[in-house]
Design an enzyme around this catalytic site. Structure first.
Site, PDB file in Angstrom:
ATOM      1  N   ALA A 120      19.150  80.758  -2.709  1.00  0.00           N
ATOM      2  CA  ALA A 120      18.293  80.109  -1.721  1.00  0.00           C
ATOM      3  C   ALA A 120      16.819  80.424  -1.939  1.00  0.00           C
ATOM      4  O   ALA A 120      15.967  79.835  -1.287  1.00  0.00           O
ATOM      5  CB  ALA A 120      18.700  80.533  -0.313  1.00  0.00           C
ATOM      6  N   LYS A 121      16.532  81.356  -2.841  1.00  0.00           N
ATOM      7  CA  LYS A 121      15.152  81.721  -3.203  1.00  0.00           C
ATOM      8  C   LYS A 121      14.284  81.935  -1.966  1.00  0.00           C
ATOM      9  O   LYS A 121      13.182  81.402  -1.853  1.00  0.00           O
ATOM     10  CB  LYS A 121      14.547  80.673  -4.137  1.00  0.00           C
ATOM     11  CG  LYS A 121      15.337  80.525  -5.445  1.00  0.00           C
ATOM     12  CD  LYS A 121      14.758  79.458  -6.338  1.00  0.00           C
ATOM     13  CE  LYS A 121      15.554  79.354  -7.635  1.00  0.00           C
ATOM     14  NZ  LYS A 121      16.921  78.807  -7.432  1.00  0.00           N
ATOM     15  N   ARG A 122      14.782  82.737  -1.061  1.00  0.00           N
ATOM     16  CA  ARG A 122      14.055  83.001   0.176  1.00  0.00           C
ATOM     17  C   ARG A 122      12.806  83.828  -0.113  1.00  0.00           C
ATOM     18  O   ARG A 122      12.811  84.695  -0.991  1.00  0.00           O
ATOM     19  CB  ARG A 122      14.942  83.739   1.168  1.00  0.00           C
ATOM     20  CG  ARG A 122      16.184  82.986   1.598  1.00  0.00           C
ATOM     21  CD  ARG A 122      15.873  81.653   2.230  1.00  0.00           C
ATOM     22  NE  ARG A 122      17.061  81.048   2.811  1.00  0.00           N
ATOM     23  CZ  ARG A 122      17.238  79.740   2.949  1.00  0.00           C
ATOM     24  NH1 ARG A 122      16.301  78.910   2.548  1.00  0.00           N
ATOM     25  NH2 ARG A 122      18.341  79.269   3.499  1.00  0.00           N
TER      26      ARG A 122
END
Length: 273
Positions: free
Chosen positions: A106-108
């Protein structure tokens, strides 16, 4: 040893050894690429979500004995709103039941309380993931909220996309690059989270398409597990990924399209492919 009591890096490496395959299958389902037998018959979002769920269950059935890990591309599910998120959580739970480690891709990236909320969403939901991809470019306070007991994070350091070069390869005054500076930060932050096997629960994303940098980044991050995208469909080769390993361990190679779609669309036995 239960999942919640086991150091994330130790657990992942143990599962890699069990399968004798440092391979992660990327779950990036696209409705238009499903086998004909599963194609949704209308534009109704629920039909799309149901078709994708059936496909992913078939993929899990085909691969779970051969690989230690799957990586869910959150965007492929989030596009369908709450239906997609709910279905992804159900599939995450089924992946765990099949003995697979789960990465949420999700590459938060955020700071303070916002990062804490993102971490809770990934790690404290009804079906928590084991690992989460995060954006390292906000610095220490954008990383530390994700470093929770028994969970792990893969921080973006050297990504596989061509556009990343413009920032990550930028030269600094000392002659190194932005990616090198981020690698040093990940090494520093990760030292407090090293498991019994010598690797940290803070890992790094290093693309297979950036082979020229992999060796230098490995020297800067000796205790990070490398999550390596870009193998296969994006052009990464075996020789490209070898520098990511330390004595044959410490990296997991992820492949999505080349594993998910090797079949002819009308093949009723598509799982065999």
């Amino acid at each position: 040893m239960t999942q919640t009591l086991f150091h994330a890096a130790d657990r992942l490496l143990a599962r890699i050894e069990r399968c004798a395959a440092p391979v992660c299958v990327g779950i990036d389902p696209v409705a238009e690429r499903l086998p004909q037998s599963l194609q949704p018959r209308s534009s109704d979002p629920q039909m799309h979500v149901d078709a994708i769920a059936s496909f992913v269950r078939g993929v899990l059935e085909a691969v779970h004995e051969h690989v230690p890990c799957v990586k869910y591309q959150s965007a492929c599910f989030e596009r369908y709103g709450w239906r997609g998120v709910r279905t992804m959580q159900e599939l995450v739970a089924e992946s765990h039941s099949a003995g697979l480690e789960v990465i949420l891709d999700a590459k938060r990236g955020d700071i303070g309380i916002s990062a804490t909320h993102y971490a809770a969403a990934a790690f404290e939901s009804d079906a928590p993931s084991d690992w989460l991809t995060i954006n390292a470019y906000l610095g220490d306070d954008g990383i530390e909220p994700f470093l929770l007991p028994s969970r792990g994070a893969f921080a973006l350091v050297r990504t596989s996309n061509p556009g990343g070069d413009a920032v990550q390869q930028m030269q600094l005054a000392n002659g190194s690059t932005v990616a090198h500076a981020v690698a040093k930060m990940i090494d520093r932050l990760g030292r407090a989270h090293v498991g019994h096997r010598g690797f940290s629960a803070l890992g790094a994303v290093v693309g297979a398409t950036k082979a020229a940098d992999a060796g230098a980044l490995r020297e800067l991050m000796p205790q990070q597990i490398f999550l390596v995208p870009g193998y296969g469909a994006q052009g990464g080769t075996v020789n490209d990924i070898l520098p990511c390993f330390v004595n044959g361990t410490g990296a997991i190679i992820t492949a999505s399209r080349s594993v998910l779609y090797p079949f002819d669309s009308d093949d009723s036995q598509w799982q065999r492919a």
